[in-house]
Design a protein around this motif. Structure first.
Motif, PDB file in Angstrom:
ATOM      1  N   ALA A  59       5.054  -2.029   3.340  1.00  0.00           N
ATOM      2  CA  ALA A  59       3.704  -2.569   3.194  1.00  0.00           C
ATOM      3  C   ALA A  59       3.707  -4.006   2.704  1.00  0.00           C
ATOM      4  CB  ALA A  59       2.906  -1.703   2.230  1.00  0.00           C
ATOM      5  N   THR A  89      -4.115  -1.211   3.368  1.00  0.00           N
ATOM      6  CA  THR A  89      -2.700  -1.498   3.620  1.00  0.00           C
ATOM      7  C   THR A  89      -1.902  -0.220   3.813  1.00  0.00           C
ATOM      8  OG1 THR A  89      -2.872  -3.507   2.296  1.00  0.00           O
ATOM      9  CG2 THR A  89      -0.664  -2.677   2.720  1.00  0.00           C
ATOM     10  N   LEU A  90      -2.202   0.807   3.032  1.00  0.00           N
ATOM     11  CA  LEU A  90      -1.503   2.084   3.166  1.00  0.00           C
ATOM     12  C   LEU A  90      -1.905   2.789   4.453  1.00  0.00           C
ATOM     13  CD1 LEU A  90       0.215   4.420   2.078  1.00  0.00           C
ATOM     14  CD2 LEU A  90      -1.766   5.164   0.748  1.00  0.00           C
ATOM     15  N   LEU A 115      -7.334   0.765   0.097  1.00  0.00           N
ATOM     16  CA  LEU A 115      -6.227   1.555   0.650  1.00  0.00           C
ATOM     17  C   LEU A 115      -5.886   1.134   2.081  1.00  0.00           C
ATOM     18  CD1 LEU A 115      -7.039   5.200  -0.537  1.00  0.00           C
ATOM     19  CD2 LEU A 115      -5.416   3.575  -1.528  1.00  0.00           C
ATOM     20  N   ILE A 137       8.406   2.642   1.235  1.00  0.00           N
ATOM     21  CA  ILE A 137       7.032   2.516   1.709  1.00  0.00           C
ATOM     22  C   ILE A 137       6.411   1.233   1.169  1.00  0.00           C
ATOM     23  CG2 ILE A 137       4.728   3.541   1.651  1.00  0.00           C
ATOM     24  CD1 ILE A 137       6.618   5.091   3.406  1.00  0.00           C
ATOM     25  N   ILE A 179       3.769   9.589  -1.079  1.00  0.00           N
ATOM     26  CA  ILE A 179       2.531   8.818  -0.985  1.00  0.00           C
ATOM     27  C   ILE A 179       1.578   9.165  -2.122  1.00  0.00           C
ATOM     28  CG2 ILE A 179       0.477   8.464   0.448  1.00  0.00           C
ATOM     29  CD1 ILE A 179       2.311   8.526   2.866  1.00  0.00           C
ATOM     30  N   PHE A 199      -1.082   1.010  -4.564  1.00  0.00           N
ATOM     31  CA  PHE A 199      -1.719   0.257  -3.486  1.00  0.00           C
ATOM     32  C   PHE A 199      -3.075  -0.292  -3.923  1.00  0.00           C
ATOM     33  CE2 PHE A 199       1.540   1.996  -0.837  1.00  0.00           C
ATOM     34  CZ  PHE A 199       1.628   1.132   0.246  1.00  0.00           C
TER      35      PHE A 199
END
Length: 666
Positions: A573, A599-600, A597, A569, A625, A632
């Motif tokens: 990203a 980008t997530l 957040l 992940i 996550i 993140f």
């Protein structure tokens, strides 16, 4: 595609119990006989999908945004002969396949569908969307070959329908057409025939467009673009002929610019008034192919880092001549060049929005009008489009409008807007959380996500306490994580800056599960702590996340069965290797600044990527996550604090205990 290769995005290799299975080398399937997860539809919405929403624009707009427009989406006899009956650009778009893990292909249209540009109503809808999201004009590619035009029907319809309320201009795409789609192949489909006579014939033909009151003007003159000046035998003489003809035939002066797609010379040396930046063409970036696991072992394309485009633009020195800024929301021409495309990764809507805002700021530093060009409105086969797509909806249009509003509001301080998000699964635990929240001095707006089975009970409880709230029904998938990710994007668009994330955690596999939840909630929201933490966010713009004291754990010490996928992940990203000292909030309750957040939230993850709930206690995408929220936040420039650091130690855990009572170090 060869048997045994992986042919879906971000495939997760799980055994029947939901445990990760070791993978083989890059480009190969994992070891063992594995059950496959179901195929994912290419039109499935991503978690950061942005629906159409009406919104305000600044008046006046801080910049004139001009989007390049491709008219290839209708049939013509020539394309029927060259590519087969019924060919349009959509045929290229739909044939694209993912070439590596994380490759988001095919890119399919959203609410406008697979449109036919012979239908003028489509263009009305495009103009409406563009106008509502801050695009001031379309720049139509115009195809002229020695007196013959191709794909002119949409533009002719636009010219004839005076009710289409959007400015436009022309860019003569003056390269030959070849089978390689880039004007550089040896098999020519139709060639250019430049000559002094053709120069006059061309300007006579386009003059009708230049005279239209909707035609885009710069310095009071109609703007005409040339795509490739280098293929003219004498472009300076051509421009002189155009200017003379326009002065003699009632058009007046014209502003002529060239597109820096293949040429980068000073426009004045060729007779032009200005140049137009045209990213990503002209960029020379290093390949990152070795960082990706290939689905197609014969892949011969290039995987590039989109983030380097705005970085290079920001680092450029002034050129000394008039140059109109250009930005590109994304780029991936895999559909045009199967297996050999040029794909930019890390191209998220918020990153494009930041680049656009900087480009707008550049124009405001100049006294003369300076439009900003966007590549492009609808280049679907090149993966460069603002139009709504099936996966992300209106995300790039929304980022465009946000950039205009942000630049217009620069310098105006706004108070921090906050709300509370609670994912409810257990009614009794929700009652406890509600009791804590209603003791605050300042009552924040409450958003509750819950399954339909308990929604009525929760609604009655909320109404009984007169709590301003919104209740959203969700399916039982992705624990508290998926509902939060889907909601976070919506809350950010509604103007919320900071969110307190809670959920009715019981952890029934642990004897102390209820104690775990109660301690987290009290540390974050009890005894006036919520008001104090919100004040800290207002005072410190760099504060990105607040964790309950004693529950911010080292990721390396408590990885669970999550680290392989967590790194995937992070790679998707573009934030690189997870730091060895990375931390996460155990229990997944915290305060967070939403923009950190982005980008997530904007990753092309789908709902179907989250496993069906079957009592798993580790190793699902939701658990993965959970480990990454703080990672993140820090990657986006925020810092993570604990309630102990802000308000002093409190709770049953003090310091950094050798043995965390709510999780094992395995």
């Amino acid at each position: 595609m060869p048997q045994g290769t992986r042919d879906r995005l971000r495939e997760r290799f799980l055994d029947t119990k939901g445990h990760w299975v070791p993978e083989g080398p890059k480009g190969q399937a994992p070891t063992g006989d594995l059950p496959r997860r179901p195929y994912v539809r290419s039109d499935e919405r991503a978690i950061g999908y942005v629906p159409y929403e009406k919104g305000e624009l600044p008046d006046p707009l801080p910049a004139t945004l001009v989007a390049f427009y491709l008219p290839q989406f209708h049939t013509i006899p020539e394309n029927d002969a060259w590519w087969g009956k019924g060919f349009t650009e959509w045929r290229n778009v739909t044939r694209a396949l993912p070439q590596f893990e994380g490759h988001d292909q095919p890119k399919l249209p959203g609410e406008l569908g697979f449109y036919d540009l012979r239908n003028v109503e489509v263009m009305h809808e495009q103009a409406r969307l563009a106008r509502e999201y801050g695009i001031s004009a379309f720049c139509f590619y115009f195809y002229w070959f020695g007196g013959k035009t191709l794909l002119e029907t949409p533009l002719r319809n636009w010219l004839n329908d005076k009710t289409i309320d959007l400015k436009f201009c022309l860019c003569w795409a003056n390269e030959k057409w070849t089978r390689t789609w880039d004007g550089r192949g040896s098999e020519i489909l139709i060639d250019q025939q430049h000559s002094p006579e053709d120069d006059i014939a061309f300007i006579e033909h386009v003059a009708e467009y230049l005279r239209d009151p909707r035609y885009l003007r710069v310095d009071g003159m109609p703007l005409l673009l040339v795509y490739r000046p280098g293929v003219f035998p004498d472009i300076k003489s051509t421009i002189e002929r155009w200017r003379a003809w326009c002065r003699s035939n009632g058009v007046g002066g014209i502003h002529i610019a060239y597109v820096q797609s293949f040429d980068t010379a000073d426009p004045r040396h060729m007779g032009f008034d200005a140049a137009v930046e045209f990213p990503p063409l002209g960029s020379n970036l290093p390949s990152t192919n070795d960082q990706w696991r290939l689905i197609n072992p014969s892949y011969g394309g290039d995987i590039l880092d989109w983030r380097q485009l705005p970085e290079a633009s920001q680092a450029k020195q002034p050129v000394g001549y008039r140059q109109f800024p250009g930005v590109s929301p994304r780029w991936d021409n895999e559909a045009r060049r199967p297996g050999r495309g040029r794909t930019f990764v890390n191209d998220l809507p918020s990153r494009y929005g930041t680049w656009l805002r900087r480009a707008i700021a550049r124009t405001r530093a100049h006294a003369e009008a300076t439009p900003v060009f966007i590549n492009a409105w609808n280049e679907w086969a090149e993966g460069a489009m603002l139009e709504p797509c099936a996966a992300r909806g209106h995300a790039y249009l929304d980022a465009t409008r946000r950039a205009l509003n942000a630049e217009s509001a620069k310098g105006h301080h706004a108070d921090v807007q906050a709300c509370v998000v609670v994912h409810a699964w257990y009614v009794d635990a929700f009652s406890e959380i509600l009791e804590t929240l209603t003791c605050w001095e300042s009552q924040l707006y409450l958003v509750v996500t819950a399954p339909a089975s308990i929604a009525e009970q929760l609604d009655d409880m909320l109404k009984a306490r007169s709590v301003p709230h919104e209740l959203i029904i969700v399916e039982n998938r992705g624990r508290d994580i998926l509902p939060f990710l889907e909601l976070a994007s919506r809350l950010a668009r509604r103007g919320f800056d900071v969110v307190l994330k809670l959920h009715t955690k019981k952890s029934p596999h642990r004897e102390n599960g209820d104690n775990w939840r109660r301690e987290l909630v009290q540390l974050l929201a009890g005894n006036g702590r919520g008001d104090a933490i919100l004040a800290a966010f207002k005072q410190d713009e760099t504060l990105g996340m607040v964790s309950p004291h004693g529950h911010l754990l080292g990721l390396a010490s408590y990885p669970g069965a999550n680290m392989v996928e967590a790194q995937k992940i992070a790679d998707m990203a573009g934030i690189g290797a997870i730091p060895a000292d990375a931390k996460f909030v155990s229990g997944s309750m915290f305060w967070v600044r939403l923009n950190l957040l982005a980008t997530l939230i904007e990753l092309p993850l789908r709902i179907s990527d989250f496993q069906d709930e079957s009592g798993q206690i580790d190793g699902t995408l939701a658990h993965v996550i959970e480990r990454l929220f703080a990672v993140f936040v820090k990657a986006a420039g925020g810092h993570v604090a604990t309630t102990g650091e802000l308000l002093g130690p409190s709770g049953t855990i003090v310091g950094a205990p050798e043995l965390y009572p709510y999780a094992d170090r395995t």
